[in-house]
Design a protein around this motif. Structure first.
Motif, PDB file in Angstrom:
ATOM      1  N   LEU A 121       1.008  -1.168  -0.201  1.00 11.32           N
ATOM      2  CA  LEU A 121      -0.032   0.014  -0.006  1.00 11.32           C
ATOM      3  C   LEU A 121       0.788   1.464   0.052  1.00 11.32           C
ATOM      4  N   ALA A 122       1.817   1.363   0.737  1.00  9.61           N
ATOM      5  CA  ALA A 122       2.796   2.391   0.743  1.00  9.61           C
ATOM      6  C   ALA A 122       3.508   2.578  -0.602  1.00  9.61           C
ATOM      7  N   ASP A 123       3.839   1.539  -1.278  1.00 10.21           N
ATOM      8  CA  ASP A 123       4.361   1.807  -2.503  1.00 10.21           C
ATOM      9  C   ASP A 123       3.291   2.230  -3.783  1.00 10.21           C
ATOM     10  N   GLN A 124       1.986   1.639  -3.473  1.00 12.73           N
ATOM     11  CA  GLN A 124       1.208   2.357  -4.440  1.00 12.73           C
ATOM     12  C   GLN A 124       0.705   3.606  -4.236  1.00 12.73           C
ATOM     13  N   LEU A 125       0.967   4.319  -2.804  1.00 16.81           N
ATOM     14  CA  LEU A 125       0.771   5.545  -2.365  1.00 16.81           C
ATOM     15  C   LEU A 125       2.023   6.438  -3.067  1.00 16.81           C
ATOM     16  N   LEU A 126       3.194   6.086  -3.129  1.00 12.21           N
ATOM     17  CA  LEU A 126       4.348   6.591  -3.975  1.00 12.21           C
ATOM     18  C   LEU A 126       3.627   6.921  -5.207  1.00 12.21           C
ATOM     19  N   GLU A 127       3.365   5.784  -5.767  1.00 15.17           N
ATOM     20  CA  GLU A 127       2.969   5.952  -7.229  1.00 15.17           C
ATOM     21  C   GLU A 127       1.753   6.982  -7.399  1.00 15.17           C
ATOM     22  N   ASP A 128       0.954   6.658  -6.617  1.00 14.99           N
ATOM     23  CA  ASP A 128      -0.163   7.535  -6.636  1.00 14.99           C
ATOM     24  C   ASP A 128      -0.167   9.199  -6.523  1.00 14.99           C
ATOM     25  N   LEU A 129       1.009   9.344  -5.713  1.00 15.11           N
ATOM     26  CA  LEU A 129       1.233  10.671  -5.573  1.00 15.11           C
ATOM     27  C   LEU A 129       2.384  11.184  -6.651  1.00 15.11           C
ATOM     28  N   ASP A 130       2.723  10.255  -7.456  1.00 15.85           N
ATOM     29  CA  ASP A 130       3.556  10.689  -8.525  1.00 15.85           C
ATOM     30  C   ASP A 130       4.953  10.962  -8.055  1.00 15.85           C
ATOM     31  N   LEU A 131       5.411  10.141  -6.956  1.00 13.31           N
ATOM     32  CA  LEU A 131       6.669  10.483  -6.250  1.00 13.31           C
ATOM     33  C   LEU A 131       7.370   9.041  -6.472  1.00 13.31           C
ATOM     34  N   ASP A 132       7.030   8.208  -7.318  1.00 14.45           N
ATOM     35  CA  ASP A 132       7.806   7.169  -7.588  1.00 14.45           C
ATOM     36  C   ASP A 132       8.917   7.503  -8.408  1.00 14.45           C
ATOM     37  N   GLY A 133      10.219   7.097  -7.843  1.00 19.86           N
ATOM     38  CA  GLY A 133      11.389   7.614  -8.887  1.00 19.86           C
ATOM     39  C   GLY A 133      11.989   8.624  -8.001  1.00 19.86           C
ATOM     40  N   GLU A 134      11.214   9.475  -7.333  1.00 20.13           N
ATOM     41  CA  GLU A 134      11.689  10.768  -6.356  1.00 20.13           C
ATOM     42  C   GLU A 134      11.964  10.325  -5.124  1.00 20.13           C
ATOM     43  N   LEU A 135      11.256   9.593  -4.514  1.00 19.28           N
ATOM     44  CA  LEU A 135      11.406   8.935  -2.955  1.00 19.28           C
ATOM     45  C   LEU A 135      11.009   7.532  -3.085  1.00 19.28           C
ATOM     46  N   GLN A 136      11.827   6.982  -1.887  1.00 18.01           N
ATOM     47  CA  GLN A 136      11.327   5.504  -1.769  1.00 18.01           C
ATOM     48  C   GLN A 136      11.260   5.150  -0.244  1.00 18.01           C
ATOM     49  N   ILE A 137      10.816   4.200   0.036  1.00 15.07           N
ATOM     50  CA  ILE A 137      10.216   3.710   1.341  1.00 15.07           C
ATOM     51  C   ILE A 137      11.284   2.556   1.806  1.00 15.07           C
ATOM     52  N   ALA A 138      11.950   2.645   2.902  1.00 19.51           N
ATOM     53  CA  ALA A 138      12.636   1.454   3.446  1.00 19.51           C
ATOM     54  C   ALA A 138      11.837   1.221   4.656  1.00 19.51           C
ATOM     55  N   SER A 139      12.025   0.024   5.186  1.00 12.76           N
ATOM     56  CA  SER A 139      11.422  -0.679   6.146  1.00 12.76           C
ATOM     57  C   SER A 139      12.141  -1.219   7.253  1.00 12.76           C
ATOM     58  N   PHE A 140      11.481  -0.775   8.632  1.00 10.25           N
ATOM     59  CA  PHE A 140      12.253  -1.342   9.716  1.00 10.25           C
ATOM     60  C   PHE A 140      11.034  -1.810  10.806  1.00 10.25           C
ATOM     61  N   HIS A 141      11.351  -2.756  11.448  1.00 12.71           N
ATOM     62  CA  HIS A 141      10.118  -3.257  12.448  1.00 12.71           C
ATOM     63  C   HIS A 141      10.876  -3.757  13.466  1.00 12.71           C
ATOM     64  N   PRO A 142      10.446  -4.069  14.813  1.00 12.69           N
ATOM     65  CA  PRO A 142      11.066  -4.776  15.864  1.00 12.69           C
ATOM     66  C   PRO A 142      11.012  -6.199  15.680  1.00 12.69           C
ATOM     67  N   GLN A 143      10.041  -6.749  14.626  1.00 10.09           N
ATOM     68  CA  GLN A 143      10.000  -8.289  14.636  1.00 10.09           C
ATOM     69  C   GLN A 143      10.353  -8.489  13.003  1.00 10.09           C
ATOM     70  N   TYR A 144      11.193  -7.673  12.301  1.00 11.21           N
ATOM     71  CA  TYR A 144      11.681  -7.831  11.018  1.00 11.21           C
ATOM     72  C   TYR A 144      12.179  -9.018  10.879  1.00 11.21           C
ATOM     73  N   GLN A 145      11.953  -9.719   9.550  1.00 13.43           N
ATOM     74  CA  GLN A 145      12.383 -11.012   9.311  1.00 13.43           C
ATOM     75  C   GLN A 145      12.542 -11.151   7.714  1.00 13.43           C
ATOM     76  N   PHE A 146      13.828 -11.535   7.231  1.00 11.41           N
ATOM     77  CA  PHE A 146      14.141 -11.546   5.948  1.00 11.41           C
ATOM     78  C   PHE A 146      13.311 -12.880   5.348  1.00 11.41           C
ATOM     79  N   ALA A 147      12.932 -12.837   4.251  1.00 11.87           N
ATOM     80  CA  ALA A 147      12.386 -14.130   3.705  1.00 11.87           C
ATOM     81  C   ALA A 147      13.486 -15.361   3.648  1.00 11.87           C
ATOM     82  N   GLY A 148      13.287 -16.435   3.886  1.00 10.46           N
ATOM     83  CA  GLY A 148      14.128 -17.676   4.214  1.00 10.46           C
ATOM     84  C   GLY A 148      15.027 -17.758   5.246  1.00 10.46           C
ATOM     85  N   THR A 149      14.615 -16.604   6.403  1.00 13.52           N
ATOM     86  CA  THR A 149      15.420 -16.865   7.606  1.00 13.52           C
ATOM     87  C   THR A 149      14.463 -17.266   8.794  1.00 13.52           C
ATOM     88  N   ASP A 150      14.877 -17.919   9.797  1.00 10.77           N
ATOM     89  CA  ASP A 150      14.422 -18.097  10.786  1.00 10.77           C
ATOM     90  C   ASP A 150      14.263 -16.772  11.767  1.00 10.77           C
TER      91      ASP A 150
END
Length: 182
Positions: free
Chosen positions: A93-122
């Motif tokens: 949804l956040a990435d879609q919002l970037l596109e809807d605001l026509d800011l894709d290519g100008e800004l990007q969103i990185a993600s951080f979370h207390p329970q962050y888990q990369f795909a394929g990791t325990d």
């Protein structure tokens, strides 16, 4: 700003200084921190819709403000998306919002979370800690700042692998020394 918001920002800054900058997980973070070009926003949102509104406001702000004043924004949202899977779904949804605001290519969103888990990791894999912040956080970044940083750090694609090695060397015990459980 409420004292609770101040505490949340302080904990986030502590994490930024000790982990992101201290462990050099992002070689670009120190300069914007030292120059005080990071905007910290604590969202009071309790729903996804409210968070999307906050995100839109902050994206539009960052697109309009000068880099010298604010180069990047950390949108911290402690009251919504505490579950990592829900948070991860929200990123679409956040990435879609970037596109809807026509800011894709100008800004990007990185993600951080207390329970962050990369795909394929325990869940307890120490490499996940590279993206574990004290609270769910959306990092709004200018594309031109990334481009500039990459020019100064030509092997930017190696950062991810280097971070994994740093975390494996540090281990869970080392992380817990940096951030003792409350």
């Amino acid at each position: 700003m409420s004292s609770n918001a101040s505490n949340i920002i302080q904990e986030t800054q502590d994490w930024l200084i000790k982990a992101v900058i201290g462990l050099n997980l992002c070689p670009f973070a120190k300069a914007v921190h030292v120059k005080e070009q990071i905007k910290y926003v604590v969202s009071e949102a309790t729903t996804i819709e409210q968070l999307l509104e906050n995100l839109a406001q902050e994206l539009e702000f960052l697109a309009e403000v000068s880099r010298e004043k604010t180069d990047t924004t950390l949108l911290i949202h402690p009251k919504v998306l505490g579950d990592f899977l829900d948070y991860n779904d929200f990123l679409e949804l956040a990435d879609q919002l970037l596109e809807d605001l026509d800011l894709d290519g100008e800004l990007q969103i990185a993600s951080f979370h207390p329970q962050y888990q990369f795909a394929g990791t325990d869940i307890d894999d120490v490499t996940n800690f590279t993206n574990r912040s004290p609270y769910p956080t959306l990092h709004l970044i200018r594309e031109d700042s990334i481009d500039e940083a990459v020019k100064a750090f030509p092997e930017a694609e190696a950062i991810f692998e280097t971070n994994m090695q740093i975390m494996e060397k540090l281990g869970t015990d080392g992380w817990e020394k940096l951030f003792p459980k409350k």
